[in-house]
Motif scaffolding. Structure first.
Motif, short mmCIF file in Angstrom:
data_model
loop_
_atom_site.label_atom_id
_atom_site.label_comp_id
_atom_site.label_asym_id
_atom_site.label_seq_id
_atom_site.Cartn_x
_atom_site.Cartn_y
_atom_site.Cartn_z
N ILE A 15 61.56 25.96 32.81
CA ILE A 15 61.31 25.21 31.75
C ILE A 15 62.03 25.85 30.44
CG2 ILE A 15 59.91 23.82 30.40
CD1 ILE A 15 58.25 23.27 33.12
N TYR A 16 61.50 27.15 30.29
CA TYR A 16 61.65 27.81 29.02
C TYR A 16 63.26 28.08 28.88
CZ TYR A 16 61.39 31.48 25.58
OH TYR A 16 61.52 32.42 24.50
N SER A 22 56.79 25.58 28.01
CA SER A 22 56.82 26.06 29.40
C SER A 22 55.53 26.42 29.71
CB SER A 22 57.69 27.42 29.36
OG SER A 22 57.33 28.37 28.31
N GLY A 74 57.64 27.70 34.89
CA GLY A 74 57.37 28.16 33.66
C GLY A 74 58.66 28.62 33.01
N SER A 108 60.02 26.82 23.11
CA SER A 108 60.11 26.92 24.53
C SER A 108 59.15 27.61 24.92
CB SER A 108 61.38 28.05 24.67
OG SER A 108 62.80 27.12 24.59
N THR A 157 65.79 25.12 37.79
CA THR A 157 64.52 24.77 37.71
C THR A 157 63.91 24.02 38.91
OG1 THR A 157 64.49 24.55 35.46
CG2 THR A 157 62.56 23.74 36.15
#
Length: 775
Positions: free
Chosen positions: A254-255, A647, A251, A643, A741
């Motif tokens: 991805i953010y 995420s 998470g 974002s 990531t």
């Protein structure tokens, strides 16, 4: 088995002293972290709402350098820094609160699943049969094992969440202070950033050790001298830690990468503005992402590694002669190693903050690398000390039915080889990711002909960088197993993790410095300040890559015992796992595929979120009059929302893939197929994780090499905004999801599936292979 074969003498460290030393070292670590926080907080804070435009805290530095032409007054700059810091802190806190609300539902549901699955079967041992591995102890009912495994899972999950959240709060507290200290000089800024990272490092290492120690003593009230049952249930602690780490890494990754890619592609490539220019709508989201991904996610990740490796070593110790003779001190050897590590890291920290002074930017990276070397040397001496005092001179280990006589100095070499192999891997990684050496300089040079050749050179570098780490891992495994069987492998991993406080301090230092640079840019501070913060950040990139590359060693060494445990449970009637058996082979090839499937999911998630971010940033530049001129503020909140939403939504499918795969494989296809699955994911996942992290790190530092222009070669590649620089930015953008990531998350995939298989092993042994039974 005669008692003479079990022991020749007891260790010199008594049980009472052991029970004092372990929590005492943890408390000392927490106290040292609080001291470092106090020293960082000495950058003064006051509450002048008029100057601060409504924000509660205003940072004021008394000894700011004289203003440069075109730069605003110190009070105005400090107020801007406080405003930006507050925005980053609020954004990061809001995201983590939302993420943890989702994860609390998962914790409850998965905890119930553990209880139901394990409550339906006996553990590794039953009262009607001798306990596993011939320890002869009487084992507890199934519901008791299920209850305590569930409690351990929840404790691990909560500790992991707390580790990530505290790390984020510390980082957001320190970033603007680091910016303001940079006006005094690079040395002052370095000390502030490193001390802030030290707060996180010692809090995580000490609290993880303390909670694990207290959990063991709490469980012992019920289990008594049934060490095997106790440590079987305590493995849930590692599962809880890694479960939270998985979602935190995915998470948060991805953010941060969605914001980073959006900010770079539109801002740096299309609009030719600096990386953290306040005109860029994605700049706040980018800085928030540094804290939720590279700090909170990383903290949970490393806590999970520590918890799992400790649980693996403790469980293997419980089925040795230590468990038979109820030698508490010898069984606590893994915890004693961690305790010594806290003391060693405390001494090591003083070399960076008090004994050596950073006077120019060229001394930053050597200082961080010196931390790794000093901690390794001191820890080697510490390992020798605790091995002599905690272990008997000779004892017996049971490796799944096979007895092996071991001397205490064998374990010293096992722990030491893990420690030093990690350092070798780290320095190899530095060679491939630092722009001080030819590999990264070659990648930068390839940008002359465009982004395509940059990508080709970067991928080749990443693949090549895997060679030495794999040989180091192979050597460590062979020597450790030869000396002390599976227990030797487990404690070798703990040797690497014994200096986790220093490693975490260095890792957290990087994002804090990165945020400091962003705040300097957004606050309109002089170019000289930004150069100092960029130098801090560049050194952090290299040392962070060292930590990411060393982690697979921990996975390989510490989790190897877990791969054998689910497969050789006597209740399943399996004596060995044959790779040529179809059941095992299909698991092997499917397991080798899983890291690629997982990487595809995480990279596509970053890509989807970044696509929305790029479109939004372009929209704002095209439709908001005066944005490029700097007369109007961009809409930061919309980019933060993109974002956040992306995420939280995109972290679920990769997480479900990892959590459900062992359950499905073990239940439907049995422990033999599960064994192949775990082995396959380990073999391919380690290669992909190392190459992804190093490729991304090389691309990032190749870009910084061109931007810094510190050598004639770098100057010849062109200034910022040139075609060569734009090609480097594109490579860095491609590498962002790889190094921050997919690469780190793959480490969690490997260890999480392993420890989950161990926790559910009794169920798989009793009821696994349903599909084959039906067929």
């Amino acid at each position: 088995m005669s008692s003479g074969r079990v022991y020749t003498q007891m260790g010199l460290l008594g049980e009472s002293l052991t029970q004092v030393l372990i929590p005492a070292s943890a408390i000392i670590g927490i106290g040292f972290a609080l001291l470092q926080w106090f020293l960082v907080s000495k950058v003064k804070v006051s509450t002048d709402s008029e100057l601060n435009n409504g924000y509660k805290d205003r940072l004021i530095e008394d000894d700011l350098e004289e203003e440069e032409e075109g730069v605003e007054s110190p009070d105005v700059v400090a107020a801007k820094c406080a405003e930006i810091q507050n925005a980053i802190s609020v954004g990061a806190t809001s995201f983590l609160y939302t993420e943890y609300r989702y994860l609390s539902i998962f914790m409850g549901a998965f905890g119930l699943l553990i209880f139901l699955f394990l409550g339906s079967v006996n553990g590794f041992s039953t009262k009607s049969e001798p306990c596993t591995y011939n320890t002869g102890s009487m084992c507890k009912p199934a519901l008791a094992n299920a209850f305590f495994s569930t409690v351990a899972f929840l404790l691990g999950a909560l500790t992991s969440v707390l580790s990530g959240f505290l790390g984020m709060k510390i980082a957001t507290y320190a970033n603007a202070r680091t910016t303001l200290e940079a006006k005094k000089g690079v040395g002052k800024a370095f000390i502030t950033a490193f001390r802030s990272g030290t707060v996180m490092g010692f809090l995580l290492a000490a609290s993880g050790l303390l909670v694990l120690f207290l959990s063991i003593h709490l469980f012992k009230l019920y289990y008594g001298d049934d060490w095997e049952g106790l440590y079987e249930s305590i493995t849930g602690y590692g599962l809880g830690g890694s479960s939270m780490a998985l979602f935190g890494r995915v998470g948060g990754g991805i953010y941060t990468k969605a914001a980073d890619v959006g900010a770079d592609l539109v801002g740096k490539v299309e609009r030719n503005i600096p990386e953290d220019d306040p005109r860029n709508p994605a700049v706040i989201a980018d800085n928030v992402g540094d804290n939720v991904g590279d700090i909170a996610g990383m903290g949970s990740d490393l806590f999970g590694s520590y918890a799992e490796s400790s649980c693996a070593a403790l469980f293997v110790a419980s089925i040795s002669s230590f468990g038979i003779s109820h030698d508490y001190t010898a069984m606590s050897y893994p915890l004693i190693i961690s305790s010594m590590g806290i003391v060693v890291c405390l001494i090591t920290t003083l070399f960076a903050t008090d004994m050596f002074e950073i006077k120019n930017v060229t001394e930053i990276e050597p200082s961080l690398k010196r931390q790794l070397l000093i901690s390794t040397v001191l820890m080697t001496a510490g390992i020798a000390m605790v091995t002599f005092f905690a272990l008997p001179s000779e004892f017996t280990l049971f490796d799944f039915g096979t007895a092996k006589d071991v001397k205490n100095w064998h374990l010293f070499f096992c722990v030491s080889i893990g420690l030093w192999a990690g350092l070798v891997i780290g320095y190899t990684t530095e060679y491939y990711t630092s722009n001080a050496y030819s590999p990264v300089q070659d990648v930068a040079d390839s940008c002359r002909t465009g982004a395509a050749t940059n990508v080709i050179f970067g991928l080749a570098l990443g693949y090549k960088s895997v060679i030495i780490p794999i040989f180091a891992i192979a050597l460590a495994i062979y020597v450790s197993f030869s000396l002390a069987a599976m227990y030797g492998i487990a404690v070798a991993a703990l040797g690497m993790l014994s200096t986790i406080a220093t490693g975490l301090a260095i890792d957290a230092y990087g994002p804090i410095s990165d945020n400091a640079g962003g705040i300097a840019e957004m606050a309109g501070m002089s170019h000289k300040i930004r150069e100092r913060t960029d130098a801090l950040d560049a050194a952090g990139n290299t040392t962070a890559a060292i930590g990411k590359a060393s982690l697979p060693l921990v996975l390989q060494l510490g989790l190897l015992p877990l791969y054998r445990l689910p497969c050789l449970v006597p209740l399943a009637g399996i004596k060995a796992v044959d790779v040529l058996t179809p059941k095992v082979f299909i698991g092997l090839i499917v397991g080798a595929m899983l890291p690629y499937w997982f990487s595809a999911m995480t990279m596509k998630s970053v890509g989807s979120a970044a696509l929305k971010m790029v479109e939004e940033v372009r929209r704002q530049f095209n439709t908001i009059p005066g944005l490029m001129e700097g007369t109007v503020k961009p809409d930061y909140a919309t980019c933060v929302k993109i974002s956040t939403d992306a995420s939280l939504k995109e972290m679920i499918p990769p997480g479900a893939l990892v959590m459900l795969t062992p359950l499905i494989a073990g239940t439907l296809f049995g422990v033999e197929t599960l064994a192949g699955l775990l082995a396959g994911s380990l073999v391919s996942g380690v290669q992909v994780a190392i190459s992804a992290s190093n490729t991304g790190g090389a691309w990032d530092n190749a870009k910084k090499y061109i931007e810094a222009g510190a050598s004639e070669h770098a100057k010849s590649l062109g200034p910022k905004g040139s075609d060569c620089h734009k090609a480097a930015v594109i490579g860095d953008t491609i590498g962002d999801p790889l190094k921050d990531t997919s690469g780190p998350s793959l480490n969690i995939l490997i260890k999480l599936m392993a420890v989950e298989s161990l926790v559910f092993a009794p169920f798989f042994a009793a009821h696994g292979g349903l599909l084959f039974k039906i067929l």
